[in-house]
Design a protein around this motif. Structure first.
Motif, PDB file in Angstrom:
ATOM      1  N   LEU A   1      -1.424  -2.997 -10.875  1.00  0.00           N
ATOM      2  CA  LEU A   1      -0.734  -3.123  -9.593  1.00  0.00           C
ATOM      3  C   LEU A   1      -0.651  -1.783  -8.873  1.00  0.00           C
ATOM      4  O   LEU A   1      -0.788  -1.713  -7.647  1.00  0.00           O
ATOM      5  CB  LEU A   1       0.680  -3.690  -9.812  1.00  0.00           C
ATOM      6  CG  LEU A   1       1.490  -4.022  -8.559  1.00  0.00           C
ATOM      7  CD1 LEU A   1       0.802  -5.103  -7.732  1.00  0.00           C
ATOM      8  CD2 LEU A   1       2.899  -4.470  -8.942  1.00  0.00           C
ATOM      9  N   VAL A   2      -0.465  -0.696  -9.641  1.00  0.00           N
ATOM     10  CA  VAL A   2      -0.369   0.645  -9.021  1.00  0.00           C
ATOM     11  C   VAL A   2      -1.709   1.382  -9.050  1.00  0.00           C
ATOM     12  O   VAL A   2      -1.778   2.574  -8.783  1.00  0.00           O
ATOM     13  CB  VAL A   2       0.731   1.497  -9.701  1.00  0.00           C
ATOM     14  CG1 VAL A   2       2.080   0.818  -9.601  1.00  0.00           C
ATOM     15  CG2 VAL A   2       0.387   1.813 -11.153  1.00  0.00           C
ATOM     16  N   LYS A   3      -2.782   0.656  -9.392  1.00  0.00           N
ATOM     17  CA  LYS A   3      -4.155   1.189  -9.376  1.00  0.00           C
ATOM     18  C   LYS A   3      -4.356   2.341 -10.365  1.00  0.00           C
ATOM     19  O   LYS A   3      -4.997   3.348 -10.065  1.00  0.00           O
ATOM     20  CB  LYS A   3      -4.527   1.643  -7.959  1.00  0.00           C
ATOM     21  CG  LYS A   3      -4.435   0.528  -6.924  1.00  0.00           C
ATOM     22  CD  LYS A   3      -4.767   1.022  -5.529  1.00  0.00           C
ATOM     23  CE  LYS A   3      -4.637  -0.093  -4.506  1.00  0.00           C
ATOM     24  NZ  LYS A   3      -4.910   0.369  -3.128  1.00  0.00           N
TER      25      LYS A   3
ATOM     26  N   GLU B   1       1.074   2.078  -0.252  1.00  0.00           N
ATOM     27  CA  GLU B   1       0.884   1.337  -1.499  1.00  0.00           C
ATOM     28  C   GLU B   1       2.199   0.716  -1.962  1.00  0.00           C
ATOM     29  O   GLU B   1       2.225  -0.416  -2.457  1.00  0.00           O
ATOM     30  CB  GLU B   1       0.301   2.246  -2.569  1.00  0.00           C
ATOM     31  CG  GLU B   1      -1.142   2.649  -2.279  1.00  0.00           C
ATOM     32  CD  GLU B   1      -1.755   3.482  -3.382  1.00  0.00           C
ATOM     33  OE1 GLU B   1      -1.040   3.832  -4.349  1.00  0.00           O
ATOM     34  OE2 GLU B   1      -2.956   3.788  -3.284  1.00  0.00           O
ATOM     35  N   LEU B   2       3.306   1.458  -1.816  1.00  0.00           N
ATOM     36  CA  LEU B   2       4.606   0.931  -2.222  1.00  0.00           C
ATOM     37  C   LEU B   2       4.987  -0.279  -1.388  1.00  0.00           C
ATOM     38  O   LEU B   2       5.528  -1.260  -1.906  1.00  0.00           O
ATOM     39  CB  LEU B   2       5.676   2.013  -2.107  1.00  0.00           C
ATOM     40  CG  LEU B   2       7.096   1.601  -2.531  1.00  0.00           C
ATOM     41  CD1 LEU B   2       7.120   1.111  -3.983  1.00  0.00           C
ATOM     42  CD2 LEU B   2       8.065   2.770  -2.356  1.00  0.00           C
ATOM     43  N   GLU B   3       4.691  -0.227  -0.098  1.00  0.00           N
ATOM     44  CA  GLU B   3       4.974  -1.370   0.771  1.00  0.00           C
ATOM     45  C   GLU B   3       4.212  -2.610   0.291  1.00  0.00           C
ATOM     46  O   GLU B   3       4.765  -3.712   0.223  1.00  0.00           O
ATOM     47  CB  GLU B   3       4.590  -1.047   2.216  1.00  0.00           C
ATOM     48  CG  GLU B   3       4.964  -2.137   3.204  1.00  0.00           C
ATOM     49  CD  GLU B   3       4.537  -1.816   4.622  1.00  0.00           C
ATOM     50  OE1 GLU B   3       5.285  -2.147   5.549  1.00  0.00           O
ATOM     51  OE2 GLU B   3       3.448  -1.236   4.792  1.00  0.00           O
TER      52      GLU B   3
ATOM     53  N   THR C   1      -0.716  12.633   0.354  1.00  0.00           N
ATOM     54  CA  THR C   1      -0.442  11.780  -0.805  1.00  0.00           C
ATOM     55  C   THR C   1       0.765  10.896  -0.545  1.00  0.00           C
ATOM     56  O   THR C   1       0.781   9.705  -0.899  1.00  0.00           O
ATOM     57  CB  THR C   1      -0.199  12.642  -2.063  1.00  0.00           C
ATOM     58  OG1 THR C   1      -1.343  13.469  -2.291  1.00  0.00           O
ATOM     59  CG2 THR C   1       0.046  11.771  -3.284  1.00  0.00           C
ATOM     60  N   THR C   2       1.790  11.468   0.085  1.00  0.00           N
ATOM     61  CA  THR C   2       2.996  10.703   0.403  1.00  0.00           C
ATOM     62  C   THR C   2       2.678   9.515   1.298  1.00  0.00           C
ATOM     63  O   THR C   2       3.145   8.396   1.062  1.00  0.00           O
ATOM     64  CB  THR C   2       4.034  11.614   1.095  1.00  0.00           C
ATOM     65  OG1 THR C   2       4.453  12.624   0.174  1.00  0.00           O
ATOM     66  CG2 THR C   2       5.255  10.821   1.530  1.00  0.00           C
ATOM     67  N   ASN C   3       1.883   9.729   2.323  1.00  0.00           N
ATOM     68  CA  ASN C   3       1.529   8.645   3.248  1.00  0.00           C
ATOM     69  C   ASN C   3       0.793   7.522   2.535  1.00  0.00           C
ATOM     70  O   ASN C   3       1.044   6.335   2.782  1.00  0.00           O
ATOM     71  CB  ASN C   3       0.678   9.188   4.393  1.00  0.00           C
ATOM     72  CG  ASN C   3       1.478  10.043   5.353  1.00  0.00           C
ATOM     73  OD1 ASN C   3       2.709   9.952   5.406  1.00  0.00           O
ATOM     74  ND2 ASN C   3       0.805  10.877   6.127  1.00  0.00           N
TER      75      ASN C   3
ATOM     76  N   PRO D   1       7.574  -5.805  12.253  1.00  0.00           N
ATOM     77  CA  PRO D   1       6.661  -6.570  11.388  1.00  0.00           C
ATOM     78  C   PRO D   1       5.914  -5.658  10.419  1.00  0.00           C
ATOM     79  O   PRO D   1       5.732  -4.470  10.685  1.00  0.00           O
ATOM     80  CB  PRO D   1       5.692  -7.222  12.392  1.00  0.00           C
ATOM     81  CG  PRO D   1       5.748  -6.342  13.607  1.00  0.00           C
ATOM     82  CD  PRO D   1       7.150  -5.811  13.673  1.00  0.00           C
ATOM     83  N   ARG D   2       5.523  -6.211   9.289  1.00  0.00           N
ATOM     84  CA  ARG D   2       4.739  -5.473   8.300  1.00  0.00           C
ATOM     85  C   ARG D   2       3.295  -5.949   8.340  1.00  0.00           C
ATOM     86  O   ARG D   2       3.053  -7.125   8.575  1.00  0.00           O
ATOM     87  CB  ARG D   2       5.330  -5.681   6.902  1.00  0.00           C
ATOM     88  CG  ARG D   2       6.764  -5.165   6.770  1.00  0.00           C
ATOM     89  CD  ARG D   2       7.270  -5.388   5.348  1.00  0.00           C
ATOM     90  NE  ARG D   2       8.665  -5.052   5.178  1.00  0.00           N
ATOM     91  CZ  ARG D   2       9.128  -3.826   4.910  1.00  0.00           C
ATOM     92  NH1 ARG D   2       8.274  -2.843   4.765  1.00  0.00           N
ATOM     93  NH2 ARG D   2      10.412  -3.592   4.783  1.00  0.00           N
ATOM     94  N   PRO D   3       2.320  -5.072   8.044  1.00  0.00           N
ATOM     95  CA  PRO D   3       2.464  -3.641   7.782  1.00  0.00           C
ATOM     96  C   PRO D   3       2.889  -2.890   9.034  1.00  0.00           C
ATOM     97  O   PRO D   3       2.541  -3.272  10.154  1.00  0.00           O
ATOM     98  CB  PRO D   3       1.072  -3.227   7.310  1.00  0.00           C
ATOM     99  CG  PRO D   3       0.142  -4.203   7.954  1.00  0.00           C
ATOM    100  CD  PRO D   3       0.892  -5.498   8.004  1.00  0.00           C
ATOM    101  N   ARG D   4       3.643  -1.814   8.832  1.00  0.00           N
ATOM    102  CA  ARG D   4       4.207  -1.065   9.939  1.00  0.00           C
ATOM    103  C   ARG D   4       3.297   0.091  10.344  1.00  0.00           C
ATOM    104  O   ARG D   4       2.554   0.611   9.519  1.00  0.00           O
ATOM    105  CB  ARG D   4       5.613  -0.556   9.569  1.00  0.00           C
ATOM    106  CG  ARG D   4       6.586  -1.717   9.446  1.00  0.00           C
ATOM    107  CD  ARG D   4       7.946  -1.319   8.962  1.00  0.00           C
ATOM    108  NE  ARG D   4       8.807  -2.496   8.917  1.00  0.00           N
ATOM    109  CZ  ARG D   4       9.983  -2.544   8.320  1.00  0.00           C
ATOM    110  NH1 ARG D   4      10.453  -1.479   7.702  1.00  0.00           N
ATOM    111  NH2 ARG D   4      10.691  -3.661   8.325  1.00  0.00           N
TER     112      ARG D   4
END
Length: 255
Positions: A117-119, A172-174, A165-167, A220-223
């Motif tokens: 799931l987290v690749k 991915e977290l979304e 990396t944060t972006n 709406p998502r994705p944002r």
């Protein structure tokens, strides 16, 4: 599912309150963001929900029952990955499952499920020092999700990472949230991050302000961080936080 009723926290007999009279209900499956000035008690709030600390006043409830200590239904993800360097990636993910009494077969199944799931599944045999900062945080996320917790508490999980990396990890977290369907509570200094991920964003005030305001985020998502409504919300919440930062600085200067 999770409720804080008039929760305050004071350190030391004569110390000031770090957190003052916070009351809020967080629904099951909600992504709840928390922002505010440094020292306003954001991380303390997470520790109270996790059961690592007890309120000086008020009560934290989980499903109507007072939180009396840590539990596997509430898992914390810290600023650093807090992985065990003597274990490889999959052993780190399986560690908590082993302590919780899961069979070896279920440990293996769960570990691979969430590493995929987290690749990170193809890196399951890597040692921790062989991972990048972003990969370490993915491994920590897989470890937390594998425990099948109902509430994932995240204390600035991306603060030590570079912007690029944060972006990537935010996106991915979304996506992971839509699959894992857990209640997520995120403390962050980044208003942009809070708006990007959250269903609601709470602003914790400086000093004895407590919970100042909660903003519903209905985008709406994705944002998209460049959208007009995203930028408007980000600016509005930033201004609220800036007021609290300036008030905190004024109080310190006046003293």
């Amino acid at each position: 599912m999770l409720e804080l009723r008039d929760v305050s926290k004071q350190y030391g007999e004569h110390g000031g309150e770090v957190l003052t009279s916070v009351s809020v209900k967080i629904e099951e499956g909600e992504f709840f963001g928390i922002v505010g000035p440094s020292g306003c008690g954001k991380s303390t709030l997470l520790n109270l929900i996790a059961g690592f600390e007890t309120p000086t006043h008020g009560t934290v409830y989980m499903d109507g029952k007072p939180v009396a200590g840590p539990g596997n239904d509430r898992i914390m993800m810290f600023q650093d990955s807090a992985l065990f360097p003597w274990l490889n990636v999959i052993e780190n993910v399986k560690f908590g499952l082993s302590i919780a009494g899961f069979s070896r077969e279920e440990q293996e199944e769960r570990a691979h499920k969430y590493l995929k799931l987290v690749k990170l599944d193809r890196f399951c045999d890597y040692r921790i020092h062989e991972l990048s900062g972003g990969m370490k945080q993915r491994a920590a996320l897989a470890r937390a999700l594998a425990m099948d917790c109902r509430v994932l508490l995240m204390d600035e999980p991306f603060s030590a990472l570079d912007k690029q990396t944060t972006n990537v990890l935010r996106e991915e977290l979304e996506a992971i949230c839509s699959v894992a369907k857990r209640t997520m509570i995120l403390v962050t200094h980044s208003v942009e991050e809070a708006v990007f991920l959250s269903d609601r964003v709470a602003v914790i005030g400086a000093g004895d302000t407590g919970l100042k305001k909660i903003y519903p985020i209905t985008l709406p998502r994705p944002r998209h961080i460049e959208s007009e409504e995203f930028l408007r919300l980000r600016k509005e919440i930033l201004n609220e936080v800036r007021i609290e930062v300036e008030r905190c600085e004024k109080e310190e200067f006046d003293e």
